[in-house]
Design an enzyme around this catalytic site. Structure first.
Site, PDB file in Angstrom:
ATOM      1  N   ARG A  11       0.875  -1.179   0.000  1.00 33.83           N
ATOM      2  CA  ARG A  11       0.000   0.000   0.000  1.00 33.83           C
ATOM      3  C   ARG A  11       0.906   1.221   0.000  1.00 33.83           C
ATOM      4  O   ARG A  11       2.125   1.105   0.056  1.00 33.83           O
ATOM      5  CB  ARG A  11      -1.028  -0.012   1.152  1.00 33.83           C
ATOM      6  N   GLY A  12       0.277   2.394  -0.067  1.00 32.64           N
ATOM      7  CA  GLY A  12       1.066   3.612  -0.242  1.00 32.64           C
ATOM      8  C   GLY A  12       1.187   3.876  -1.741  1.00 32.64           C
ATOM      9  O   GLY A  12       1.513   2.976  -2.524  1.00 32.64           O
ATOM     10  N   ALA A  13       0.912   5.129  -2.128  1.00 25.97           N
ATOM     11  CA  ALA A  13       0.786   5.425  -3.557  1.00 25.97           C
ATOM     12  C   ALA A  13       2.003   5.005  -4.392  1.00 25.97           C
ATOM     13  O   ALA A  13       1.849   4.330  -5.422  1.00 25.97           O
ATOM     14  CB  ALA A  13       0.483   6.915  -3.730  1.00 25.97           C
ATOM     15  N   ARG A  51      -7.349  -0.406  -6.899  1.00 25.24           N
ATOM     16  CA  ARG A  51      -7.597   0.680  -5.920  1.00 25.24           C
ATOM     17  C   ARG A  51      -7.724   1.992  -6.685  1.00 25.24           C
ATOM     18  O   ARG A  51      -6.891   2.295  -7.537  1.00 25.24           O
ATOM     19  CB  ARG A  51      -6.489   0.766  -4.863  1.00 25.24           C
ATOM     20  N   GLN A  72      -2.065   2.489  10.037  1.00 22.67           N
ATOM     21  CA  GLN A  72      -0.768   2.485   9.332  1.00 22.67           C
ATOM     22  C   GLN A  72       0.307   3.221  10.130  1.00 22.67           C
ATOM     23  O   GLN A  72       1.490   2.900  10.008  1.00 22.67           O
ATOM     24  CB  GLN A  72      -0.900   3.145   7.954  1.00 22.67           C
ATOM     25  N   ASP A  90      -1.688  10.677  -1.770  1.00 17.90           N
ATOM     26  CA  ASP A  90      -2.020   9.626  -2.738  1.00 17.90           C
ATOM     27  C   ASP A  90      -2.332  10.198  -4.112  1.00 17.90           C
ATOM     28  O   ASP A  90      -2.245   9.508  -5.119  1.00 17.90           O
ATOM     29  CB  ASP A  90      -3.198   8.805  -2.216  1.00 17.90           C
ATOM     30  N   ASN A 104      -5.134  12.638   0.710  1.00 10.42           N
ATOM     31  CA  ASN A 104      -4.290  11.749   1.525  1.00 10.42           C
ATOM     32  C   ASN A 104      -5.186  10.966   2.471  1.00 10.42           C
ATOM     33  O   ASN A 104      -6.410  11.148   2.505  1.00 10.42           O
ATOM     34  CB  ASN A 104      -3.238  12.571   2.286  1.00 10.42           C
ATOM     35  N   LYS A 105      -4.581  10.117   3.250  1.00 10.62           N
ATOM     36  CA  LYS A 105      -5.301   9.250   4.178  1.00 10.62           C
ATOM     37  C   LYS A 105      -6.307  10.042   5.010  1.00 10.62           C
ATOM     38  O   LYS A 105      -6.023  11.145   5.469  1.00 10.62           O
ATOM     39  CB  LYS A 105      -4.266   8.555   5.073  1.00 10.62           C
TER      40      LYS A 105
HETATM   41  O1  MRU Z   1      -4.518   3.202   2.218  1.00  6.70           O
HETATM   42  P1  MRU Z   1      -3.027   3.237   2.144  1.00  6.70           P
HETATM   43  O2  MRU Z   1      -2.299   2.643   3.287  1.00  6.70           O
HETATM   44  O3  MRU Z   1      -2.517   2.766   0.799  1.00  6.70           O
HETATM   45  O4  MRU Z   1      -2.761   4.797   2.260  1.00  6.70           O
HETATM   46  C1  MRU Z   1      -1.940   5.452   1.476  1.00  6.70           C
HETATM   47  C2  MRU Z   1      -0.883   6.025   2.273  1.00  6.70           C
HETATM   48  O5  MRU Z   1       0.102   5.374   2.526  1.00  6.70           O
HETATM   49  C3  MRU Z   1      -1.057   7.356   2.831  1.00  6.70           C
HETATM   50  O6  MRU Z   1      -2.191   8.003   2.470  1.00  6.70           O
HETATM   51  C4  MRU Z   1       0.186   8.162   2.663  1.00  6.70           C
HETATM   52  O7  MRU Z   1       0.134   9.194   3.561  1.00  6.70           O
HETATM   53  C5  MRU Z   1       0.425   8.648   1.255  1.00  6.70           C
HETATM   54  S1  MRU Z   1       1.236   7.497   0.202  1.00  6.70           S
HETATM   55  C6  MRU Z   1       2.917   7.863   0.456  1.00  6.70           C
END
Ligand code: MRU
Length: 364
Positions: free
Chosen positions: A53-55, A90, A203, A244, A254-255
Site C-alpha cells: 500500500r502507499g501510492a 484501488r 498504518q 495519494d 491523503n489518508k
Molecule cells: O490506504 P493506504 O495505506 O494505501 O494509504 C496510502 C498512504 O500510505 C497514505 O495516504 C500516505 O500518507 C500517502 S502514500 C505515500
C-alpha cells in the site's frame, strides 16, 4: 532502508526473474513475511488487500503486475486484461494509473515477443526512479527541518507530526514524508516524530512506528485526536504528510484524517508540508473534490487486530453488533491549508504556479 540492520526494499524481482517478492504489510509490526507474486491477478490482489500500500509502492507493484502478465502471455488481450485488472484494484492513488499507462505506452507498439523483457526492464527502472525521487525529496525536506532547528537556535529537538505511513514502506525505499526525517537524523539534527495511529487501518501505529523503530528515530504514537491539542501547546514544530494524489492546482488527497490535521495546523501557525514524488501529481484534475475517494469495507473499522500478553494474535470486534461502520479511506486538504509541497525537484507553493515552476514541461 534497514530491517534488523540489513538494507531492504519493499519490492524486488526474484533471482530467476520469474516472479516478484514483497513484504506482506498486513503482518507488520508483528511478523516480517515475504510473499511471492507470480501472476497479474496476484499482484492486483496484493494491492486490493493492502499487502502492499502507499501510492508509490502501489505504482511499483502495478508496473511489476504488467510484467508478470507479459511473462505468462504477451498478447494484446493479456496486456488489456492486465491494465484493466490493475486499474480496478484501488481507485485513489494516481501512481497506479501513471505506472500502467507508462507500461502500456511502451509495450503496446512492440511485437509480442519483445514485450516480456521490455516490461521487466521498465518495472525495474520505475522502482529505481522511485528510490531516487524519494531520496531527493528527503534532501529538500531536510533543509526545512534544518531551518526549523536553526530557528530555535539549535537548542532543542524538532518535533514533527506525521499521519498514516508515508515512510519507506509506502514507497520502494526512503519514503516521502519520512524521507526528510531520515535524512535529518543522518545529518545529526535531533528529531522526534509524533506518529498518528491512523484509524481505521492503523498504518501509523503498525507501520510508521515500526520503521522508525528499526532506524532508532525517537517517536511517540498518539491517538488521531491528539494532534490538535499538541499543536495548541507548542509541541509540534511542523507536520509532514504524504499524498495519494495531488491535483496540479495543489489540492492534496491523503489518508482520511489529514484534512483535520491541516485545519489544526492552520489555526496554530504550524507549517503543514506535503511530500510527494511527481507521479503522484494528477495533471488532469483541477479540483481535489473530483478525486475518487475509496470507500473500504466497514470491517476495517468495526474490528481490530492485536497481540495479547502471550504473544498470540487476535482479531476482536469493537463496535456493537448491529451498528454499521462507514469507511471513506481518504480526504482532500485544500491548497490554502498547505504551507509547501516537497517534491524531488524542490519545494514549492501548493498551486499551479508553484508546481509548473518546478515541472515546466507540463505547461502545455
Ligand atoms: O490506504 P493506504 O495505506 O494505501 O494509504 C496510502 C498512504 O500510505 C497514505 O495516504 C500516505 O500518507 C500517502 S502514500 C505515500
Amino acid at each position: 532502508m534497514k530491517v534488523f540492520g540489513k538494507p531492504m526494499r519493499t519490492i524486488w524481482p526474484t533471482a530467476d526473474g520469474e516472479a516478484v517478492e514483497i513484504i506482506d504489510q498486513t503482518k507488520l509490526p508483528f511478523d516480517l513475511e515475504i510473499v511471492c507474486l507470480e501472476t497479474v491477478d496476484e499482484a492486483a490482489k496484493a494491492i486490493l488487500d493492502m499487502l502492499v500500500r502507499g501510492a508509490p509502492l502501489i505504482g511499483a507493484t502495478a508496473a511489476y503486475g504488467m510484467a508478470l502478465a507479459m511473462k505468462n502471455d504477451s498478447s494484446d488481450a493479456s496486456l488489456d486484461y492486465a491494465y484493466k485488472t490493475l486499474f480496478a484494484s484501488r481507485p485513489t492513488a494516481v501512481n497506479l494509473r501513471w505506472a500502467i499507462d507508462d507500461l502500456k505506452a511502451i509495450l503496446a507498439p512492440l511485437p509480442a515477443d519483445a514485450r516480456n523483457k521490455a516490461a521487466w526492464d521498465r518495472a525495474a527502472k520505475i522502482c529505481d526512479e522511485d528510490v531516487k525521487m524519494c531520496s531527493d525529496i528527503g534532501e529538500h525536506g531536510k533543509e526545512l527541518i534544518l531551518q526549523a532547528y536553526e530557528n530555535v537556535g539549535k537548542t532543542r529537538t524538532i518535533n514533527i507530526l506525521t499521519h498514516c505511513n508515508a515512510g519507506w514502506l509506502a514507497t520502494v525505499d526512503w519514503g516521502t514524508a519520512i524521507a526528510p526525517i531520515y535524512k535529518a537524523h543522518e545529518a545529526g539534527i535531533p528529531v522526534h516524530v509524533w506518529v498518528d495511529e491512523t484509524r481505521p487501518r492503523n498504518q501509523g501505529a503498525s507501520l510508521t512506528a515500526w520503521e522508525l523503530n528499526q532506524h532508532g528515530i525517537p517517536h511517540t504514537v498518539i491517538a488521531d485526536n491528539a494532534g490538535g491539542h499538541l499543536m495548541q501547546h507548542g509541541q509540534v514544530d511542523m507536520c509532514i504528510v504524504g499524498t495519494d494524489r495531488t491535483t496540479w492546482t495543489g489540492d492534496v488527497c491523503n489518508k482520511i484524517g489529514t484534512y483535520l490535521k491541516a485545519l489544526a495546523a492552520f489555526d496554530n501557525d504550524v507549517p503543514f508540508y506535503v511530500a510527494l514524488p511527481s507521479p503522484t501529481i494528477d495533471w488532469t484534475l483541477d479540483e481535489g473534490r473530483d478525486i475518487p475517494i475509496e470507500e473500504r469495507d466497514e470491517i476495517e473499522l468495526t474490528e481490530v487486530r492485536g497481540k495479547d500478553a502471550n504473544g498470540d494474535l487476535h482479531t476482536v470486534r469493537i463496535v456493537s453488533e448491529g451498528s454499521k461502520g462507514g469507511n471513506p479511506a481518504f480526504d482532500v486538504t485544500p491548497r490554502h491549508l498547505i504551507s509547501k509541497l516537497i517534491t524531488e525537484r524542490g519545494v514549492c507553493e501548493a498551486s499551479k504556479d508553484g508546481l509548473l515552476a518546478l515541472f515546466p514541461e507540463q505547461a502545455q
